[in-house]
Design a protein around this motif. Structure first.
Motif, PDB file in Angstrom:
ATOM      1  N   THR A 154       0.843  -1.182   0.000  1.00 40.08           N
ATOM      2  CA  THR A 154       0.000   0.000   0.000  1.00 40.08           C
ATOM      3  C   THR A 154       0.881   1.236   0.000  1.00 40.08           C
ATOM      4  O   THR A 154       2.077   1.166   0.271  1.00 40.08           O
ATOM      5  CB  THR A 154      -0.911   0.030   1.234  1.00 40.08           C
ATOM      6  N   GLU A 189     -10.254  -1.602 -12.477  1.00 38.40           N
ATOM      7  CA  GLU A 189     -10.593  -1.904 -11.084  1.00 38.40           C
ATOM      8  C   GLU A 189      -9.382  -1.947 -10.168  1.00 38.40           C
ATOM      9  O   GLU A 189      -9.463  -2.423  -9.037  1.00 38.40           O
ATOM     10  CB  GLU A 189     -11.362  -3.227 -10.987  1.00 38.40           C
ATOM     11  N   GLY A 190      -8.213  -1.457 -10.658  1.00 35.13           N
ATOM     12  CA  GLY A 190      -7.029  -1.436  -9.809  1.00 35.13           C
ATOM     13  C   GLY A 190      -6.434  -2.806  -9.583  1.00 35.13           C
ATOM     14  O   GLY A 190      -6.010  -3.135  -8.474  1.00 35.13           O
ATOM     15  N   ARG A 191      -6.392  -3.616 -10.637  1.00 33.12           N
ATOM     16  CA  ARG A 191      -5.755  -4.922 -10.568  1.00 33.12           C
ATOM     17  C   ARG A 191      -4.893  -5.137 -11.804  1.00 33.12           C
ATOM     18  O   ARG A 191      -5.127  -4.553 -12.863  1.00 33.12           O
ATOM     19  CB  ARG A 191      -6.785  -6.055 -10.490  1.00 33.12           C
ATOM     20  N   LYS A 233      -4.040  -7.098  -6.529  1.00 31.30           N
ATOM     21  CA  LYS A 233      -4.616  -5.776  -6.338  1.00 31.30           C
ATOM     22  C   LYS A 233      -3.523  -4.725  -6.224  1.00 31.30           C
ATOM     23  O   LYS A 233      -2.477  -4.962  -5.605  1.00 31.30           O
ATOM     24  CB  LYS A 233      -5.470  -5.750  -5.077  1.00 31.30           C
ATOM     25  N   HIS A 279      -3.123  -0.014  -6.792  1.00 30.16           N
ATOM     26  CA  HIS A 279      -3.824   1.245  -7.095  1.00 30.16           C
ATOM     27  C   HIS A 279      -5.222   1.254  -6.482  1.00 30.16           C
ATOM     28  O   HIS A 279      -6.217   1.527  -7.160  1.00 30.16           O
ATOM     29  CB  HIS A 279      -3.835   1.489  -8.600  1.00 30.16           C
ATOM     30  N   ARG A 280      -5.235   0.932  -5.200  1.00 25.60           N
ATOM     31  CA  ARG A 280      -6.464   0.990  -4.417  1.00 25.60           C
ATOM     32  C   ARG A 280      -6.169   1.705  -3.109  1.00 25.60           C
ATOM     33  O   ARG A 280      -5.063   1.623  -2.576  1.00 25.60           O
ATOM     34  CB  ARG A 280      -7.001  -0.411  -4.125  1.00 25.60           C
ATOM     35  N   ASN A 308     -11.758   1.866   0.168  1.00 18.32           N
ATOM     36  CA  ASN A 308     -12.689   1.122  -0.680  1.00 18.32           C
ATOM     37  C   ASN A 308     -12.709   1.627  -2.122  1.00 18.32           C
ATOM     38  O   ASN A 308     -13.584   1.246  -2.899  1.00 18.32           O
ATOM     39  CB  ASN A 308     -14.108   1.204  -0.095  1.00 18.32           C
ATOM     40  N   ASN A 309     -11.744   2.452  -2.470  1.00 18.25           N
ATOM     41  CA  ASN A 309     -11.704   3.037  -3.808  1.00 18.25           C
ATOM     42  C   ASN A 309     -10.708   2.290  -4.691  1.00 18.25           C
ATOM     43  O   ASN A 309      -9.591   1.982  -4.264  1.00 18.25           O
ATOM     44  CB  ASN A 309     -11.312   4.504  -3.738  1.00 18.25           C
ATOM     45  N   ALA A 310     -11.113   1.999  -5.925  1.00 21.39           N
ATOM     46  CA  ALA A 310     -10.238   1.373  -6.914  1.00 21.39           C
ATOM     47  C   ALA A 310      -9.954   2.373  -8.021  1.00 21.39           C
ATOM     48  O   ALA A 310     -10.845   3.103  -8.462  1.00 21.39           O
ATOM     49  CB  ALA A 310     -10.886   0.123  -7.483  1.00 21.39           C
ATOM     50  N   SER A 350      -7.970   3.157 -11.871  1.00 20.06           N
ATOM     51  CA  SER A 350      -7.542   2.519 -13.108  1.00 20.06           C
ATOM     52  C   SER A 350      -6.027   2.352 -13.163  1.00 20.06           C
ATOM     53  O   SER A 350      -5.273   3.263 -12.807  1.00 20.06           O
ATOM     54  CB  SER A 350      -8.001   3.361 -14.299  1.00 20.06           C
ATOM     55  N   ASP A 356      -4.720   7.081  -9.610  1.00 24.24           N
ATOM     56  CA  ASP A 356      -4.532   7.597  -8.255  1.00 24.24           C
ATOM     57  C   ASP A 356      -3.266   8.424  -8.116  1.00 24.24           C
ATOM     58  O   ASP A 356      -2.936   8.881  -7.021  1.00 24.24           O
ATOM     59  CB  ASP A 356      -4.516   6.452  -7.245  1.00 24.24           C
TER      60      ASP A 356
END
Length: 350
Positions: A6, A226-228, A246, A248-249, A252-254, A256, A275
């Motif tokens: 993170t 969805e940030g994956r 996962k 770029h999250r 609870n926000n994802a 692109s 982000d």
């Protein structure tokens, strides 16, 4: 799904304080960045229609970028993607003028408009160079892949796609194409005619955004809204298998995943997101090598140079939320980050 890491920290204009701010980066969003395979020349495409080139010099970790030249697409139509010829002498681009264009560096085309070598019936979203056949490939929103030999405006081949082409990447004999409706087409372009190897659904649940081939051509990475990121192998490699993770999250926000850029020297890669975050990853050991603090704007595109010690990334609106979220006059910037070995080289296993 696994999450490698993170990000925390305050927002700044660049991912690191000493990054080179490239001058004259354009008047609208930056859509692609590519390095010459033969020298440290950087080229961008922009939504203002420009295709720009800089000469980049690095000494002792200090980077300078000097503007060299610019050409445009017709009527200032957005230029959406570009690539280099293998010798670095020529840039190919596609844009919203539905044209595939060619610019031989050092030449000044009439009216500053790059020479047209091909066309589609809708905007051209992605271009690539097929080294085995010396052809340019273009993918459009007309659901076509077209192949050009640069000496005629008629394609030497056309392939129907299941949907609009969103991105493509070519590495040696491997070409990966992603389209709307989450389709992926994998081709062997080392044969006289491109051979379809795989036609399958994306491993990601939502819209595909970007694709990038591994330097060793054994597979590719695909990023989505969805940030994956999905890691896919075309050829079986030891005990390695497909996986997704996962990134770029936040909370609870994802966000692109806008770009995936591989480092030629180490086979590691960077992801860039809406982000404003850049991360460096090691897919083989499934770990994050480096996480940078988020910047103020989304990062739409990025690329490592051939040597692997310079990382260029753009800072501008990525149009992922449409025109309603665009702020006219907002900065559009390109930065170059000197990348020391300890940031991008795989770490020894514990």
């Amino acid at each position: 799904m696994s999450a490698f890491g993170t990000n925390t920290g305050t927002r700044v204009n660049s991912i690191a304080p000493q990054d080179c701010n490239v001058p004259q980066a354009g008047n609208d969003g930056i859509s692609s960045l590519k390095w010459s395979p033969a020298a440290n020349f950087l080229v961008s495409t922009n939504w203002d229609g420009g295709v720009r080139c800089w000469e980049v010099q690095e000494q002792g970790g200090q980077v300078r970028a000097s503007p060299k030249a610019q050409v445009n697409h017709d009527s200032q139509s957005p230029a959406l993607h570009c690539c280099f010829s293998p010798d670095g002498s020529t840039v190919f681009s596609g844009g919203a003028d539905k044209a595939v264009r060619m610019w031989k560096l050092g030449e000044n085309p009439p009216g500053g408009i790059a020479q047209q070598i091909g066309n589609h019936d809708a905007p051209v979203k992605a271009v690539g160079f097929l080294q085995p056949s010396s052809l340019v490939v273009s993918g459009g929103w007309d659901r076509k892949l077209k192949f050009w030999d640069m000496r005629t405006n008629n394609p030497v081949g056309t392939l129907d796609m299941p949907e609009r082409v969103y991105d493509l990447d070519v590495r040696g004999n491997l070409m990966c194409v992603i389209t709307a409706n989450r389709r992926m087409m994998i081709y062997n372009v080392g044969t006289p005619q491109p051979t379809l190897v795989q036609n399958k659904e994306s491993p990601l649940k939502f819209q595909s955004r970007c694709v990038s081939c591994f330097p060793d051509q054994t597979g590719f990475a695909i990023g989505g809204v969805e940030g994956r990121v999905g890691i896919q192998y075309v050829q079986k490699v030891g005990n390695k298998d497909h996986f997704a993770f996962k990134c770029h999250r936040k909370d609870n926000n994802a966000f692109s995943v806008n770009a995936i850029a591989f480092n030629n020297q180490y086979g590691t890669f960077a992801t860039c997101g809406a982000d404003g975050v850049v991360n460096f990853w090691d897919k083989d050991n499934k770990q994050r090598l480096k996480g940078f603090n988020p910047i103020q704007r989304s990062i739409p595109c990025a690329a490592f140079n051939a040597q692997g010690n310079l990382f260029a990334y753009a800072s501008s609106y990525d149009w992922s939320k449409g025109s309603g979220y665009h702020t006219p006059g907002s900065p559009n910037e390109i930065y170059i980050h000197y990348t020391p070995e300890n940031e991008i080289k795989p770490k020894a296993k514990r």
